[in-house]
Write a protein that holds these residues in place. Structure first.
Motif, short mmCIF file in Angstrom:
data_model
loop_
_atom_site.label_atom_id
_atom_site.label_comp_id
_atom_site.label_asym_id
_atom_site.label_seq_id
_atom_site.Cartn_x
_atom_site.Cartn_y
_atom_site.Cartn_z
N THR A 1 -2.98 -1.42 -3.52
CA THR A 1 -2.97 -0.98 -2.04
C THR A 1 -3.33 -2.04 -1.07
O THR A 1 -4.60 -2.74 -1.26
CB THR A 1 -3.69 0.36 -1.89
OG1 THR A 1 -3.03 1.13 -2.85
CG2 THR A 1 -3.69 0.79 -0.37
N GLU B 1 -9.24 -6.72 8.90
CA GLU B 1 -8.17 -7.60 8.17
C GLU B 1 -8.33 -9.21 8.36
O GLU B 1 -9.05 -9.32 9.46
CB GLU B 1 -6.84 -7.08 8.89
CG GLU B 1 -6.59 -5.65 8.46
CD GLU B 1 -5.27 -5.30 8.73
OE1 GLU B 1 -4.20 -6.02 8.16
OE2 GLU B 1 -5.31 -4.25 9.69
N LYS C 1 -5.40 -3.33 2.03
CA LYS C 1 -6.30 -2.63 2.83
C LYS C 1 -6.23 -3.31 4.52
O LYS C 1 -6.02 -4.39 4.80
CB LYS C 1 -7.63 -3.34 2.38
CG LYS C 1 -8.46 -3.07 0.95
CD LYS C 1 -9.54 -3.57 0.85
CE LYS C 1 -10.02 -3.12 -0.70
NZ LYS C 1 -9.26 -3.48 -1.71
N LYS C 2 -6.14 -2.03 5.15
CA LYS C 2 -5.87 -2.13 6.65
C LYS C 2 -7.05 -1.46 7.48
O LYS C 2 -7.65 -0.57 7.05
CB LYS C 2 -4.60 -1.54 6.81
CG LYS C 2 -3.45 -2.44 6.27
CD LYS C 2 -2.14 -1.65 6.42
CE LYS C 2 -0.88 -2.42 5.77
NZ LYS C 2 -0.60 -3.69 6.53
N HIS D 1 5.68 -2.19 -2.37
CA HIS D 1 5.37 -2.72 -0.98
C HIS D 1 5.83 -1.94 0.22
O HIS D 1 4.59 -1.95 1.18
CB HIS D 1 6.42 -3.90 -0.91
CG HIS D 1 6.21 -5.33 -1.77
ND1 HIS D 1 4.97 -5.82 -1.49
CD2 HIS D 1 6.99 -5.80 -2.35
CE1 HIS D 1 4.96 -7.07 -2.20
NE2 HIS D 1 6.43 -7.03 -2.96
N HIS E 1 1.83 6.27 -3.63
CA HIS E 1 2.71 6.95 -2.97
C HIS E 1 3.74 8.03 -3.82
O HIS E 1 4.24 7.16 -4.96
CB HIS E 1 3.92 6.17 -1.97
CG HIS E 1 4.43 7.25 -0.98
ND1 HIS E 1 5.63 7.55 -1.13
CD2 HIS E 1 4.26 7.23 0.38
CE1 HIS E 1 6.24 8.39 -0.21
NE2 HIS E 1 5.07 8.16 0.99
N LYS F 1 5.99 1.80 0.44
CA LYS F 1 5.07 3.06 0.52
C LYS F 1 3.53 2.61 -0.13
O LYS F 1 2.80 3.59 0.21
CB LYS F 1 5.82 3.93 -0.30
CG LYS F 1 7.26 3.96 0.16
CD LYS F 1 7.29 4.68 1.46
CE LYS F 1 8.47 4.87 2.23
NZ LYS F 1 9.48 6.05 1.22
N GLY F 2 3.44 1.67 -1.02
CA GLY F 2 2.03 1.40 -1.60
C GLY F 2 2.19 2.16 -2.94
O GLY F 2 3.02 3.13 -3.43
N ASN G 1 3.60 -4.48 5.05
CA ASN G 1 3.59 -3.79 3.75
C ASN G 1 2.52 -3.11 3.41
O ASN G 1 0.95 -3.38 3.72
CB ASN G 1 3.45 -4.91 2.59
CG ASN G 1 4.99 -5.52 2.44
OD1 ASN G 1 5.88 -5.01 3.21
ND2 ASN G 1 5.19 -6.71 1.69
N LYS G 2 2.40 -1.87 2.78
CA LYS G 2 1.28 -1.22 2.39
C LYS G 2 0.92 -1.35 0.87
O LYS G 2 -0.14 -0.72 0.58
CB LYS G 2 1.60 0.37 2.23
CG LYS G 2 2.11 0.81 4.01
CD LYS G 2 2.39 2.22 4.12
CE LYS G 2 2.64 2.65 5.50
NZ LYS G 2 3.05 4.18 5.59
N GLY G 3 1.66 -2.16 0.00
CA GLY G 3 1.22 -2.53 -1.10
C GLY G 3 1.53 -4.42 -1.30
O GLY G 3 2.70 -4.45 -0.62
N ASP G 4 0.86 -4.88 -2.13
CA ASP G 4 1.28 -6.14 -2.52
C ASP G 4 0.60 -6.82 -3.47
O ASP G 4 -0.14 -5.88 -4.35
CB ASP G 4 0.73 -6.98 -1.23
CG ASP G 4 1.95 -7.92 -0.87
OD1 ASP G 4 2.56 -8.63 -1.88
OD2 ASP G 4 2.07 -8.47 0.13
#
Length: 435
Positions: free
Chosen positions: A248, A257, A250-251, A200, A206, A202-203, A345-348
């Motif tokens: 990852t 988004e 997406k941002k 979550h 990472h 760092k992705g 969050n960078k990951g989910d």
């Protein structure tokens, strides 16, 4: 003399051909370990000697598919009950009430029996009702009561629990091993909150994710040493799995988004919502507004909106009484923001369980499992009847099938080689007989 030697040799051969009888009950013990958010391929780009050894010493599935929903509590409860989410009704990590707008955070939900106790019995209770001793160490659902029954021994995560403390991980293993060896427990579930937290924060790509996988691998090595130390190698089966994968998020500026309030006025049209929670969202429209909400969300990009009564049967969600009328599933990697982008969050997870990034791991070893056996992929719901088979108990009603996993088990009675000392004696007698 030759006749006497022949009789001795014959007796030794018969002894070697029969499995040794064990003191106490004939069933073996079982440890179920879950590493939250361990995606199916996380060990493929990291040096993991202990996980690699498990492939030789036990069973590996290429991957397993979690249920819809690919969230911690719903998925863990499917594993421990063998029921789809629409049956066990743990439809989110958060306890909620669409009438009062109650939303209880995940860690606090862990001890709220009214969220977990919906008429479906988890394996701990079913096993206890058949004379076994069971325990839960941090496993979701273990801290609840079921029709007034509690798990024999329970530890629940504190709200501020640190999930990545390797020293504590080993201490937890030592504790669980003592429950088996000293307190004679039959079935224990053990939960670790990593690599979910790192995924979550760092992705999944990472370097810190790779570091935590190496920590998990060292923990598996420590587990196997602890099993030997407590003399449980011949009596303890171990299943290692997880609840979901990770992808990852997406941002901007790479994508636009999703902000659902751009497509409908949430304040005016919706009375309850849980969004900003990964790839899965739920909404309760205000009276008479369901079609308007559905139509508006259908125009939003990078998501699919469902009326609950039109959810695909393969989701096994449509019969849920607890689930709100509108369900939204984002495309892989797109978070469902409500009014603003507040998501860090960078990951989910929470995305469609058919996505490979949502698949997770399965490893197993112990006296009842084959060695160096690669299993075909299967749904996590089938772990439940496998555990019942290992524990020698009658399952509660469930949706799984033992046919999906029984080929990973040794034939009844096992096929273990005779102890080295017996083999040496046999060789000596045969040599002497020849001379």
């Amino acid at each position: 003399m030759k006749l006497e030697l022949s009789l001795v040799v014959t007796a030794a051969i018969c002894a070697a051909a029969k499995p040794l009888s064990k003191a106490g009950p004939s069933r073996n013990k079982l440890l179920l370990i879950s590493f939250d958010g361990f995606r199916w391929d996380y060990d493929q780009d990291v040096d993991t000697p202990n996980l690699d050894q498990l492939v030789l010493d036990g069973v590996k599935a290429k991957y397993i598919t979690p249920p819809m929903l690919t969230m911690t509590s719903p998925s863990h409860f499917t594993t421990i009950t063998g029921r789809w989410v629409e049956d066990h009704e743990v439809v989110h990590n958060m306890m909620f009430n669409t009438t009062t707008n109650l939303k209880v955070p995940h860690k606090q939900t862990l001890t709220r029996s009214e969220w977990w106790d919906n008429g479906v019995l988890p394996l701990w209770i079913t096993a206890q009702n058949q004379g076994l001793k069971t325990a839960s160490f941090f496993y979701p659902g273990g801290g609840a009561n079921y029709s007034g029954q509690a798990v024999n021994r329970v530890r629940v995560e504190a709200f501020d629990h640190q999930d990545d403390n390797e020293t504590e991980w080993r201490q937890n293993i030592d504790t669980v091993m003592s429950w088996f060896s000293e307190d004679n427990f039959d079935f224990v579930t053990l939960y670790y909150g990593e690599p979910d937290n790192v995924g979550h924060a760092k992705g999944p790509d990472h370097p810190d994710r790779k570091t935590i996988i190496q920590q998990i691998d060292r923990t598996i090595g420590y587990l196997r040493e602890a099993i030997e130390l407590h003399q449980l190698s011949d009596s303890l089966n171990v299943i290692i799995t997880s609840d979901h994968g990770m992808t990852t998020v997406k941002k901007r500026p790479l994508v636009d988004e999703i902000i659902l309030n751009k497509y409908l006025n949430l304040l005016k049209l919706v009375s309850f919502e849980i969004l900003d929670y990964g790839g899965f969202g739920i909404l309760t429209p205000r009276p008479g507004k369901q079609q308007q909400v559905f139509d508006a969300l259908s125009k939003a990009p990078n998501l699919t909106v469902y009326k609950k009564d039109q959810i695909p049967q393969s989701f096994h969600l449509g019969r849920s009484e607890r689930l709100p009328p509108i369900v939204v599933v984002a495309d892989l990697g797109f978070n469902l923001n409500s009014r603003f982008i507040v998501y860090v969050n960078k990951g989910d997870h929470g995305f469609h369980n058919g996505e490979m990034d949502m698949k997770t791991i399965f490893r197993a070893f112990g006296p009842d499992f084959r060695r160096n056996f690669l299993s075909k992929p299967f749904d996590s719901i089938h772990i439940y009847p496998l555990m019942c088979k290992l524990l020698g108990i009658k399952p509660a009603p469930h949706n799984g099938s033992l046919a999906m996993t029984e080929d990973m088990l040794l034939p009844r009675g096992g096929s273990h080689r005779p102890p080295a000392s017996l083999a040496a004696l046999l060789l000596t007698l045969l040599t002497f007989a020849v001379l």
